[in-house]
Design a protein around this motif. Structure first.
Motif, mmCIF file in Angstrom:
data_model
loop_
_atom_site.group_PDB
_atom_site.id
_atom_site.type_symbol
_atom_site.label_atom_id
_atom_site.label_comp_id
_atom_site.label_asym_id
_atom_site.label_seq_id
_atom_site.Cartn_x
_atom_site.Cartn_y
_atom_site.Cartn_z
ATOM 1 N N ILE A 21 2.305 -0.606 -6.229
ATOM 2 C CA ILE A 21 3.602 -0.440 -6.877
ATOM 3 C C ILE A 21 3.714 -1.287 -8.141
ATOM 4 C CG2 ILE A 21 4.774 -2.267 -5.597
ATOM 5 C CD1 ILE A 21 6.173 1.206 -6.680
ATOM 6 N N GLY A 22 2.886 -2.343 -8.244
ATOM 7 C CA GLY A 22 2.960 -3.214 -9.414
ATOM 8 C C GLY A 22 1.841 -3.041 -10.415
ATOM 9 N N HIS A 42 -3.406 -6.066 -10.449
ATOM 10 C CA HIS A 42 -2.655 -5.675 -9.249
ATOM 11 C C HIS A 42 -3.109 -6.565 -8.101
ATOM 12 C CE1 HIS A 42 -6.441 -3.464 -9.042
ATOM 13 N NE2 HIS A 42 -6.272 -3.347 -7.740
ATOM 14 N N LEU A 43 -2.443 -6.467 -6.969
ATOM 15 C CA LEU A 43 -2.857 -7.190 -5.769
ATOM 16 C C LEU A 43 -4.025 -6.428 -5.147
ATOM 17 C CD1 LEU A 43 -1.933 -9.652 -3.922
ATOM 18 C CD2 LEU A 43 -1.030 -7.871 -2.426
ATOM 19 N N GLU A 68 2.085 8.462 0.525
ATOM 20 C CA GLU A 68 3.129 9.458 0.267
ATOM 21 C C GLU A 68 4.179 8.935 -0.708
ATOM 22 O OE1 GLU A 68 3.342 12.532 1.066
ATOM 23 O OE2 GLU A 68 1.688 12.726 2.490
ATOM 24 N N ASP A 69 4.470 7.625 -0.623
ATOM 25 C CA ASP A 69 5.487 7.043 -1.492
ATOM 26 C C ASP A 69 4.989 6.875 -2.924
ATOM 27 O OD1 ASP A 69 7.157 6.869 0.705
ATOM 28 O OD2 ASP A 69 6.638 4.784 1.134
ATOM 29 N N TRP A 70 3.710 6.550 -3.087
ATOM 30 C CA TRP A 70 3.206 6.160 -4.403
ATOM 31 C C TRP A 70 2.506 7.283 -5.156
ATOM 32 C CZ3 TRP A 70 0.741 0.757 -2.963
ATOM 33 C CH2 TRP A 70 1.786 -0.122 -2.657
ATOM 34 N N VAL A 71 2.271 8.432 -4.521
ATOM 35 C CA VAL A 71 1.532 9.493 -5.198
ATOM 36 C C VAL A 71 2.277 9.985 -6.440
ATOM 37 C CG1 VAL A 71 2.514 11.332 -3.746
ATOM 38 C CG2 VAL A 71 0.305 11.673 -4.866
ATOM 39 N N GLY A 110 -7.526 6.244 -9.023
ATOM 40 C CA GLY A 110 -7.261 5.298 -7.958
ATOM 41 C C GLY A 110 -6.544 5.911 -6.769
ATOM 42 N N ARG A 111 -6.764 5.348 -5.611
ATOM 43 C CA ARG A 111 -6.096 5.806 -4.396
ATOM 44 C C ARG A 111 -4.815 4.995 -4.197
ATOM 45 N NH1 ARG A 111 -10.205 4.514 0.388
ATOM 46 N NH2 ARG A 111 -8.457 5.169 1.679
ATOM 47 N N PRO A 112 -3.764 5.608 -3.640
ATOM 48 C CA PRO A 112 -2.489 4.917 -3.511
ATOM 49 C C PRO A 112 -2.160 4.431 -2.107
ATOM 50 C CG PRO A 112 -2.123 7.254 -3.322
ATOM 51 C CD PRO A 112 -3.625 7.056 -3.415
#
Length: 381
Positions: A238-239, A176-177, A271-274, A262-264
């Motif tokens: 996201i990736g 991931h980045l 909120e978007d990635w949880v 991991g934390r998002p």
């Protein structure tokens, strides 16, 4: 009578002591805030913090608290203050004293290879433990070739190790980045003539060419049947893409750790990635073999270091023991993931921009950006 000369201890020597869980006493003379935020830890480590400015006029006040029957290492940010204090301790009669050469900056950059195991058709997997920072990189070796996964910026270690093993680095991958440390994957690929791979959904803003690390693409290593199989596993980013290596190892990136998840939020997307994080942990990971050995990209606590410094666990065991995988209530999972988060990593926005190729900090600037612990986890047992 010949005077005993003060000796320095290199970061690799100290790291080997820590990974072997050998006893050592650390006198940290940085200020209290820096010590509380980030320190040298280990199962055999005892430490004490006394700021340097309290010792300028002498060390008499702390002599009774400094052991005479243990090795004592004095530590500061760069080494200057620790040399002064260590010399004063020796003058006062404490002979088993040394100082950490390069201080905490050197400790942050120390990388130690640890053998994880064999591959079915020949070859090996090595984990590179950045014990002072909690970062974990990997090298998969087979058939005279090697792939490096989640490389940190001290790429000389990987080049030297590849030469020692007489293998050619043909690919470098980032799961991931990264936002807590500067990736060395792209530079390592350029220097070795290999290909650099990055998940495309994390690469929408990068300023350099790369190969798309996507689910369904297999990478061969050497001339054997060994492959690295990407599995899309968003949530930390996201990736985020996990890797199944040789049907035996699951390289989980920063999605799943030994005692945490991991934390998002490192791109401001908690909120978007949880929901993505929960889907990965509660649907995608349960669909793969529980016998896979999880190899994460970070560890958060020294208690996660196993024999020889290895950080690894069987996936099925984590389903039973890791609290982050046992929150059946989705609303509770969402609350913990979005509300109960540690501070952001040091300079994480600049680190992300560096990993995108948007800025090119000097080596000294990169060192300063990375100082401090990693904070990629959301929930620790």
């Amino acid at each position: 009578m010949k005077e005993t000369q003060l000796q320095g201890m290199h970061a690799d020597q100290l790291a080997n002591r820590v990974l072997k869980k050998e006893p050592i006493f650390i006198l940290d003379v940085r200020n209290g805030t820096d010590f509380a935020d980030w320190r040298i830890e280990g199962n055999g480590v005892r430490s004490m913090n006394v700021p340097y400015f309290e010792l300028i006029d002498g060390v008499e006040a702390i002599l009774d608290t400094i052991p005479s029957d243990e090795e004592v290492v004095v530590v500061c940010a760069k080494e200057g203050s620790s040399i002064f204090v260590a010399e004063q301790l020796m003058v006062a009669g404490k002979m088993n004293v040394s100082y950490l050469i390069g201080g905490m900056k050197a400790w942050s950059e120390q990388l130690t290879p640890v053998r994880i195991g064999d591959l079915k058709d020949g070859g090996e997997v090595y984990q590179f433990v950045r014990v002072g920072k909690g970062c974990l990189s990997y090298m998969v070796i087979s058939g005279g070739e090697a792939v490096v996964i989640d490389a940190v910026r001290m790429i000389g270690v990987f080049e030297d190790f590849a030469r020692e093993k007489n293998v050619t680095i043909t690919h470098t991958l980032d799961t991931h980045l990264h936002a807590d440390h500067i990736s060395g994957g792209r530079e390592l690929a350029e220097r070795t003539g290999g290909q650099y791979w990055l998940p495309s959904k994390d690469a929408t803003e990068v300023n350099f060419p790369y190969q798309k690390l996507e689910e369904g693409r297999n990478l061969a290593v050497g001339q054997t049947a060994i492959s690295i199989q990407p599995i899309y596993s968003p949530g930390h980013t996201i990736g985020s893409t996990s890797l199944i290596v040789d049907d035996r190892y699951l390289l989980s990136g920063d999605i799943l750790f030994v005692t945490s998840i991991g934390r998002p939020d490192l791109a401001g997307k908690a909120e978007d990635w949880v929901s993505d994080l929960r889907t990965t942990l509660y649907e995608r990971y349960p669909a793969v073999s529980e016998d896979l050995i999880v190899l994460p990209a970070h560890f958060g606590k020294v208690t996660e270091l196993g024999d020889g410094g290895r950080v690894a666990a069987r996936l099925g065991d984590l389903f039973q023991k890791n609290t982050g995988l046992r929150m059946e209530d989705e609303s509770e999972f969402r609350r913990i993931v979005t509300e109960n988060l540690p501070p952001q990593p040091n300079a994480y926005e600049d680190i992300r921009r560096t990993n995108m190729g948007k800025i090119n900090p000097t080596e000294d600037e990169q060192r300063d950006m990375e100082l401090g612990p990693n904070r990629c986890a959301v929930h620790d047992n």
